[in-house]
Design a protein around this motif. Structure first.
Motif, PDB file in Angstrom:
ATOM      1  N   THR A  51       0.838  -1.300   0.069  1.00 22.88           N
ATOM      2  CA  THR A  51      -0.104  -0.035  -0.071  1.00 22.88           C
ATOM      3  C   THR A  51       0.943   1.192   0.206  1.00 22.88           C
ATOM      4  OG1 THR A  51      -1.765  -1.311   1.179  1.00 22.88           O
ATOM      5  CG2 THR A  51      -1.898   1.217   1.311  1.00 22.88           C
ATOM      6  N   LEU A  52       1.925   1.239   0.729  1.00 23.78           N
ATOM      7  CA  LEU A  52       2.784   2.557   0.592  1.00 23.78           C
ATOM      8  C   LEU A  52       3.402   2.652  -0.690  1.00 23.78           C
ATOM      9  CD1 LEU A  52       4.710   1.410   4.105  1.00 23.78           C
ATOM     10  CD2 LEU A  52       3.299   3.668   3.823  1.00 23.78           C
ATOM     11  N   ASN A  53       3.690   1.767  -1.349  1.00 25.85           N
ATOM     12  CA  ASN A  53       3.970   1.604  -2.707  1.00 25.85           C
ATOM     13  C   ASN A  53       3.281   2.306  -3.567  1.00 25.85           C
ATOM     14  OD1 ASN A  53       6.635   1.422  -4.612  1.00 25.85           O
ATOM     15  ND2 ASN A  53       5.235   0.008  -5.566  1.00 25.85           N
ATOM     16  N   ASN A  54       1.797   1.531  -3.276  1.00 25.75           N
ATOM     17  CA  ASN A  54       1.039   2.167  -4.205  1.00 25.75           C
ATOM     18  C   ASN A  54       0.483   3.565  -4.118  1.00 25.75           C
ATOM     19  OD1 ASN A  54       0.644  -0.268  -5.296  1.00 25.75           O
ATOM     20  ND2 ASN A  54      -1.321  -1.084  -3.986  1.00 25.75           N
ATOM     21  N   LEU A  55       0.742   4.080  -2.970  1.00 24.37           N
ATOM     22  CA  LEU A  55       0.467   5.449  -2.886  1.00 24.37           C
ATOM     23  C   LEU A  55       1.660   6.414  -3.257  1.00 24.37           C
ATOM     24  CD1 LEU A  55      -1.011   5.850   0.729  1.00 24.37           C
ATOM     25  CD2 LEU A  55      -1.768   6.917  -0.953  1.00 24.37           C
ATOM     26  N   ALA A  56       2.806   5.877  -3.147  1.00 27.72           N
ATOM     27  CA  ALA A  56       3.940   6.505  -4.058  1.00 27.72           C
ATOM     28  C   ALA A  56       3.829   6.583  -5.594  1.00 27.72           C
ATOM     29  CB  ALA A  56       5.254   5.721  -3.663  1.00 27.72           C
ATOM     30  N   VAL A  57       3.104   5.591  -6.114  1.00 30.50           N
ATOM     31  CA  VAL A  57       2.984   5.561  -7.598  1.00 30.50           C
ATOM     32  C   VAL A  57       1.753   6.747  -7.794  1.00 30.50           C
ATOM     33  CG1 VAL A  57       2.004   4.202  -9.252  1.00 30.50           C
ATOM     34  CG2 VAL A  57       3.548   3.413  -7.854  1.00 30.50           C
ATOM     35  N   ILE A  58       0.818   6.658  -7.092  1.00 35.15           N
ATOM     36  CA  ILE A  58      -0.043   7.779  -7.091  1.00 35.15           C
ATOM     37  C   ILE A  58       0.225   9.205  -7.108  1.00 35.15           C
ATOM     38  CG2 ILE A  58      -2.364   8.726  -6.676  1.00 35.15           C
ATOM     39  CD1 ILE A  58      -3.468   5.909  -6.326  1.00 35.15           C
ATOM     40  N   TYR A  59       0.875   9.250  -6.100  1.00 33.90           N
ATOM     41  CA  TYR A  59       1.387  10.680  -5.685  1.00 33.90           C
ATOM     42  C   TYR A  59       2.640  11.149  -7.002  1.00 33.90           C
ATOM     43  CZ  TYR A  59      -0.919  11.412  -1.368  1.00 33.90           C
ATOM     44  OH  TYR A  59      -2.116  11.454  -0.508  1.00 33.90           O
ATOM     45  N   THR A  60       3.228  10.090  -7.337  1.00 34.15           N
ATOM     46  CA  THR A  60       4.309  10.455  -8.567  1.00 34.15           C
ATOM     47  C   THR A  60       3.352  10.966  -9.648  1.00 34.15           C
ATOM     48  OG1 THR A  60       5.992   8.888  -7.677  1.00 34.15           O
ATOM     49  CG2 THR A  60       5.928   9.555 -10.126  1.00 34.15           C
ATOM     50  N   SER A  61       2.344  10.169 -10.166  1.00 32.54           N
ATOM     51  CA  SER A  61       1.570  10.504 -11.106  1.00 32.54           C
ATOM     52  C   SER A  61       0.821  11.875 -11.027  1.00 32.54           C
ATOM     53  CB  SER A  61       0.561   9.512 -11.336  1.00 32.54           C
ATOM     54  OG  SER A  61      -0.403   9.421 -10.592  1.00 32.54           O
ATOM     55  N   LEU A  62       0.501  12.191  -9.722  1.00 34.15           N
ATOM     56  CA  LEU A  62       0.105  13.582  -9.456  1.00 34.15           C
ATOM     57  C   LEU A  62       0.971  14.736  -9.439  1.00 34.15           C
ATOM     58  CD1 LEU A  62      -2.541  12.534  -6.766  1.00 34.15           C
ATOM     59  CD2 LEU A  62      -3.089  13.285  -9.247  1.00 34.15           C
ATOM     60  N   GLY A  63       2.414  14.310  -9.499  1.00 33.10           N
ATOM     61  CA  GLY A  63       3.421  15.348  -9.539  1.00 33.10           C
ATOM     62  C   GLY A  63       3.822  15.763  -7.884  1.00 33.10           C
ATOM     63  N   LYS A  64       3.264  14.895  -7.100  1.00 33.40           N
ATOM     64  CA  LYS A  64       3.455  15.264  -5.698  1.00 33.40           C
ATOM     65  C   LYS A  64       4.672  14.323  -5.253  1.00 33.40           C
ATOM     66  CE  LYS A  64      -1.059  16.501  -4.504  1.00 33.40           C
ATOM     67  NZ  LYS A  64      -2.097  16.534  -3.711  1.00 33.40           N
ATOM     68  N   LEU A  65       5.860  14.930  -5.853  1.00 29.52           N
ATOM     69  CA  LEU A  65       6.953  13.967  -5.425  1.00 29.52           C
ATOM     70  C   LEU A  65       7.455  13.812  -4.300  1.00 29.52           C
ATOM     71  CD1 LEU A  65       9.021  15.050  -8.770  1.00 29.52           C
ATOM     72  CD2 LEU A  65       7.332  13.067  -8.522  1.00 29.52           C
ATOM     73  N   MET A  92      12.429   7.998  -9.383  1.00 32.02           N
ATOM     74  CA  MET A  92      12.278   9.184  -8.591  1.00 32.02           C
ATOM     75  C   MET A  92      13.834   9.968  -8.764  1.00 32.02           C
ATOM     76  SD  MET A  92       9.816   9.134  -5.428  1.00 32.02           S
ATOM     77  CE  MET A  92       8.921   7.458  -5.418  1.00 32.02           C
ATOM     78  N   PHE A  93      14.563   9.308  -8.102  1.00 34.50           N
ATOM     79  CA  PHE A  93      16.106  10.007  -8.090  1.00 34.50           C
ATOM     80  C   PHE A  93      16.613  10.140  -9.624  1.00 34.50           C
ATOM     81  CE2 PHE A  93      16.712   7.799  -3.963  1.00 34.50           C
ATOM     82  CZ  PHE A  93      16.587   8.894  -3.317  1.00 34.50           C
ATOM     83  N   ARG A  94      16.419   9.522 -10.555  1.00 36.50           N
ATOM     84  CA  ARG A  94      16.779   9.646 -11.911  1.00 36.50           C
ATOM     85  C   ARG A  94      16.150  10.881 -12.509  1.00 36.50           C
ATOM     86  NH1 ARG A  94      13.932   6.110 -15.920  1.00 36.50           N
ATOM     87  NH2 ARG A  94      12.442   7.545 -15.415  1.00 36.50           N
ATOM     88  N   ASP A  95      14.697  10.796 -12.155  1.00 40.26           N
ATOM     89  CA  ASP A  95      13.927  12.235 -12.794  1.00 40.26           C
ATOM     90  C   ASP A  95      14.367  13.394 -12.083  1.00 40.26           C
ATOM     91  OD1 ASP A  95      12.903  10.037 -14.369  1.00 40.26           O
ATOM     92  OD2 ASP A  95      10.795  10.304 -13.168  1.00 40.26           O
ATOM     93  N   GLU A  96      14.797  13.251 -11.001  1.00 44.62           N
ATOM     94  CA  GLU A  96      15.320  14.334 -10.220  1.00 44.62           C
ATOM     95  C   GLU A  96      16.895  14.587 -10.600  1.00 44.62           C
ATOM     96  OE1 GLU A  96      13.487  16.795  -8.272  1.00 44.62           O
ATOM     97  OE2 GLU A  96      12.043  15.418  -9.200  1.00 44.62           O
ATOM     98  N   GLY A  97      17.680  14.021 -11.338  1.00 47.04           N
ATOM     99  CA  GLY A  97      18.894  14.089 -11.875  1.00 47.04           C
ATOM    100  C   GLY A  97      19.838  13.552 -10.927  1.00 47.04           C
ATOM    101  N   ASP A  98      19.501  12.898  -9.898  1.00 49.47           N
ATOM    102  CA  ASP A  98      20.487  12.378  -8.753  1.00 49.47           C
ATOM    103  C   ASP A  98      20.819  10.836  -9.231  1.00 49.47           C
ATOM    104  OD1 ASP A  98      21.975  11.478  -6.731  1.00 49.47           O
ATOM    105  OD2 ASP A  98      20.576  12.316  -5.147  1.00 49.47           O
ATOM    106  N   ILE A  99      21.673  10.967 -10.297  1.00 52.06           N
ATOM    107  CA  ILE A  99      22.086   9.554 -10.989  1.00 52.06           C
ATOM    108  C   ILE A  99      22.815   8.858  -9.658  1.00 52.06           C
ATOM    109  CG2 ILE A  99      23.411   8.450 -12.779  1.00 52.06           C
ATOM    110  CD1 ILE A  99      20.812  10.302 -13.472  1.00 52.06           C
TER     111      ILE A  99
END
Length: 115
Positions: A51-65, A92-99
């Motif tokens: 459930t924690l991961n599922n919420l992370a996926v939704i918040y990512t899709s909403l742009g609430k990183l 998430m890290f990749r998208d933020e540029g933290d390779i």
């Protein structure tokens, strides 16, 4: 959805039923209802990694990183062998540029599930 609603009615402490409702509502595009179901699941089991991961996926899709990151971290803390959550952290890290952090997260994902 109806089957999981019935399951939750007969067993209101069944976090899995609320999680599964959340998955279905997400697939239907009703993200707010999905979030509400996931929150009910977490009220019952605050360390329910799926459930924690599922919420992370939704918040990512909403742009609430920030929210997404918070839930993803909680998912891997709740289940250190949860490869999908580590992979999501890597994205998430990749998208933020933290390779560097992205690679570390991907490495954890592969350690947890080499397949």
């Amino acid at each position: 959805v109806v089957h999981y609603e019935i399951a939750a009615t007969f067993n209101p402490e069944c976090a899995e039923a609320y999680n599964n409702q959340g998955v279905i509502y997400k697939e239907m595009g009703n993200l707010q209802r999905s979030i509400a179901c996931y929150q009910k699941a977490l009220a019952i089991n605050p360390n329910f990694a799926l459930t924690l991961n599922n919420l992370a996926v939704i918040y990512t899709s909403l742009g609430k990183l920030h929210e997404a990151y918070k839930y993803c971290v909680r998912a891997v803390q709740a289940n250190p062998a949860y490869a999908e959550a580590y992979n999501n952290l890597g994205v998430m890290f990749r998208d933020e540029g933290d390779i560097k952090q992205a690679i570390a997260s991907y490495d954890h994902s592969l350690e947890a599930d080499p397949n």
